[in-house]
Write an enzyme that holds these catalytic residues in place. Structure first.
Site, PDB file in Angstrom:
ATOM      1  N   ALA A   1     -12.471  47.143  47.651  1.00 52.57           N
ATOM      2  CA  ALA A   1     -13.339  48.208  47.130  1.00 52.57           C
ATOM      3  C   ALA A   1     -14.612  47.682  46.479  1.00 52.57           C
ATOM      4  CB  ALA A   1     -12.558  49.056  46.124  1.00 52.57           C
ATOM      5  N   THR A   2     -14.627  46.375  46.150  1.00 52.55           N
ATOM      6  CA  THR A   2     -15.839  45.833  45.516  1.00 52.55           C
ATOM      7  C   THR A   2     -16.743  45.160  46.557  1.00 52.55           C
ATOM      8  OG1 THR A   2     -14.723  43.746  45.097  1.00 52.55           O
ATOM      9  CG2 THR A   2     -14.596  45.394  43.354  1.00 52.55           C
TER      10      THR A   2
ATOM     11  N   ASP B   1     -18.902  44.442  50.349  1.00 50.72           N
ATOM     12  CA  ASP B   1     -20.150  44.900  50.954  1.00 50.72           C
ATOM     13  C   ASP B   1     -19.971  46.086  51.896  1.00 50.72           C
ATOM     14  OD1 ASP B   1     -22.615  43.781  50.360  1.00 50.72           O
ATOM     15  OD2 ASP B   1     -22.896  43.346  52.510  1.00 50.72           O
TER      16      ASP B   1
ATOM     17  N   ASP C   1     -13.391  50.188  65.635  1.00 50.47           N
ATOM     18  CA  ASP C   1     -14.460  49.505  66.343  1.00 50.47           C
ATOM     19  C   ASP C   1     -15.647  50.422  66.116  1.00 50.47           C
ATOM     20  OD1 ASP C   1     -16.402  48.983  68.393  1.00 50.47           O
ATOM     21  OD2 ASP C   1     -14.918  47.675  69.314  1.00 50.47           O
ATOM     22  N   HIS C   2     -16.580  50.007  65.261  1.00 51.95           N
ATOM     23  CA  HIS C   2     -17.572  51.000  64.811  1.00 51.95           C
ATOM     24  C   HIS C   2     -18.440  51.517  65.966  1.00 51.95           C
ATOM     25  CE1 HIS C   2     -20.500  47.664  64.497  1.00 51.95           C
ATOM     26  NE2 HIS C   2     -21.436  48.590  64.503  1.00 51.95           N
TER      27      HIS C   2
ATOM     28  N   GLU D   1     -29.930  42.272  69.705  1.00 43.79           N
ATOM     29  CA  GLU D   1     -30.280  42.322  68.280  1.00 43.79           C
ATOM     30  C   GLU D   1     -31.407  41.343  68.011  1.00 43.79           C
ATOM     31  OE1 GLU D   1     -26.810  42.813  65.463  1.00 43.79           O
ATOM     32  OE2 GLU D   1     -25.956  41.506  66.982  1.00 43.79           O
TER      33      GLU D   1
ATOM     34  N   HIS E   1     -16.794  45.502  71.066  1.00 47.84           N
ATOM     35  CA  HIS E   1     -17.791  46.564  71.222  1.00 47.84           C
ATOM     36  C   HIS E   1     -18.198  46.785  72.685  1.00 47.84           C
ATOM     37  CE1 HIS E   1     -17.900  46.262  66.978  1.00 47.84           C
ATOM     38  NE2 HIS E   1     -18.855  45.366  66.857  1.00 47.84           N
TER      39      HIS E   1
END
Ligand code: BG6
Length: 507
Positions: free
Chosen positions: A11-12, A14, A178-179, A217, A241
């Protein structure tokens, strides 16, 4: 939506700050969170509830796609509590169980628990085991486990991980993120041909010439060398991806299909891709690494000069491949995939090139007509465009391309994490990576990993700021195709020398 406790490991970190809290806040604003909702954040740092809530607030002001409204933020973070947890300390899970039960009692909600592991992959197994042993996993309601990538490092480690997780959670309870599957344009692929008979009729080898999937990218390795230098583009992007994009593009779904059906169809696609042999991987896979160059006018370092990268590294920062799905619909249609860092521009897109009428040569013809294309832009633009030919009123008998915009309203577009967290809370597994397809992806990629490790194919250097090695263009050119929308090179790609294969002494 059923009342839920979301128990967030990491929770802390990135990811929580940049993606998870903003996603939850936007779901809250859209009234897409359960009415009774409790979040318990976990980390090693000694934070109080108030300090945790203040950190969450800060992250919303910095990263939410909607401007964070102070009053609504305040009421949103009221659901947040914090507990210190050292992953290997069994007693911390008992303290956590007490807190979770206390919150469930306060809110009078059943024990529906979603465990979200926003932590490094080395912690997945001990956490799952401790959840089970502490009693946190013994719920009267449902329990779910959400995990981030990477799921394994190769076929064997992925199988080991899955076997160990399955001692604490069933496959139906595991939601592998898998975003890319959360990206709005990817989610629309499912319905594109399913609800459009015209598209459905064209979605096969009779009409489609080739499919190109690109994820370029401009960023380099950044501060992630300790991870990336052992992983490369093949594991970081391609195995997950890129293959997920291929599956989502190629599946043929019946109307009103269920999540199970989507899983089965994706599995079928992976099973139908012609396998590679380690010794001949080089015939359909191009491996690249960026050399120095410039991006948007600024000089950038070679990969080997990046901080934390091993001297003489043979790690891949680019991979291009040709895949063939050997089934009734796709036999004979090449799927070209490429992904790389330090490329000329950021662009994630799928291009579907339709066949030209028989008897005509491929490519641009003298009368100006061009192949019909369906272009799906996922990032940075989000659009869907169909390119057709219309007669050119200025030049009789000639054609010019017209573009039909099939894009959704920009307003509607949620962030990937909003879609995925919403589905996990809802218990909808459609847009998550199922074990079958993850295992098949690793199995398909394994000969590439072996060939890379044993240096059985060249490592082509490409200047930063280009579209990758010239060999990637040559792979398509050999079949009469080219990557669509690459701008003419302003750097001489051929001037960069490849890394000799013997560099690691393996040949
Ligand atoms: C991540 C990779 O999964 O995806 C990163 O680990 C990569 O290396 C990122 O930069 C790309 O995601 P997106 O959504 O920006 O295309």
């Amino acid at each position: 939506m059923e009342p839920t406790s979301l128990i967030l490991f990491g929770a802390t970190g990135d990811l929580a700050k940049r993606k998870i809290y903003p996603a939850l806040y936007n779901l809250y604003i859209e009234q897409k969170l359960p009415e009774s909702f409790s979040l318990i954040g976990l980390g090693r740092r000694e934070w109080s509830d108030e300090f945790f809530q203040a950190q969450v607030e800060k992250s919303l002001h910095e990263f939410s796609r909607r401007q964070a409204d102070p009053a609504r933020v305040k009421s949103f973070v009221k659901a947040f509590r914090y507990s210190v947890l050292n992953i290997s300390h069994k007693e911390d899970y008992i303290t956590l169980l007490d807190l979770v039960q206390k919150r469930e009692a306060e809110l009078s909600i059943p024990s529906n628990r979603l465990f979200y592991l926003s932590v490094g992959p080395e912690f997945f197994e001990p956490i799952a085991q401790n959840i089970q042993e502490s009693g946190l996993g013994s719920t009267e309601g449902w329990k779910r486990l959400v995990i981030e990538k990477p799921f394994g490092h190769d076929l064997q480690s992925a199988r080991d991980l899955n076997r160990n997780l399955s001692e604490s959670f069933t496959e139906e309870e595991i939601y592998r993120i898998d975003h890319y599957l959360g990206k709005p344009m990817v989610q629309r692929l499912e319905t594109l041909h399913q609800s459009n008979p015209i598209m459905k009729a064209l979605w096969n080898n009779r009409y489609i010439s080739n499919v190109q999937i690109t994820a370029n990218e401009t960023v380099g390795v950044e501060e992630r060398a300790s991870y990336y230098d052992h992983v490369g583009a093949v594991r970081d992007m391609f195995q997950n991806h890129m293959l997920q994009l291929l599956m989502m593009m190629a599946i043929q779904l019946p109307h009103n299909s269920t999540p199970e059906k989507v899983g089965l169809k994706k599995k079928h696609i992976m099973e139908s891709i012609l396998p590679l042999q380690k010794q001949t991987v080089g015939a359909s896979v191009i491996r690249g690494q960026y050399a120095e160059g410039s991006i948007q006018g600024k000089p950038v370092n070679a990969y080997t000069a990046e901080l934390g990268v091993a001297e003489n590294t043979m790690n891949d920062t680019f991979i291009a491949a040709k895949l063939q799905i050997d089934d009734f619909f796709w036999r004979g249609v090449p799927f070209y995939i490429r992904t790389g860092k330090r490329m000329k521009e950021k662009s994630t897109r799928i291009v579907i090139e339709f066949k030209e009428p028989s008897g005509q040569a491929h490519g641009v013809k003298s009368n100006g007509s061009k192949p019909n294309l369906l272009v799906i832009e996922m990032s940075p633009d989000q659009s869907m465009t169909l390119q057709l030919n219309a007669s050119d009123p200025q030049n009789k008998g000639d054609f010019k391309p017209v573009h039909i915009d099939l894009s959704p309203d920009r307003e509607d577009l949620a962030e990937a994490y909003e879609n995925l967290i919403h589905d996990a809370l809802h218990g909808d597994p459609t847009f998550f990576a199922h074990w079958d397809e993850v295992e098949l992806s690793w199995a398909w990629v394994q000969p590439i990993l072996d060939a890379f490790t044993e240096n059985l194919l060249p490592l082509h250097l490409y200047p930063a700021g280009s579209y990758g090695p010239a060999e990637s263009d040559a792979m398509l050119a050999a079949e009469g195709h080219h990557w669509w929308f690459d701008e003419p090179a302003d750097q001489d790609v051929s001037s960069v020398t490849d890394v000799p294969l013997a560099v690691n002494g393996n040949l």
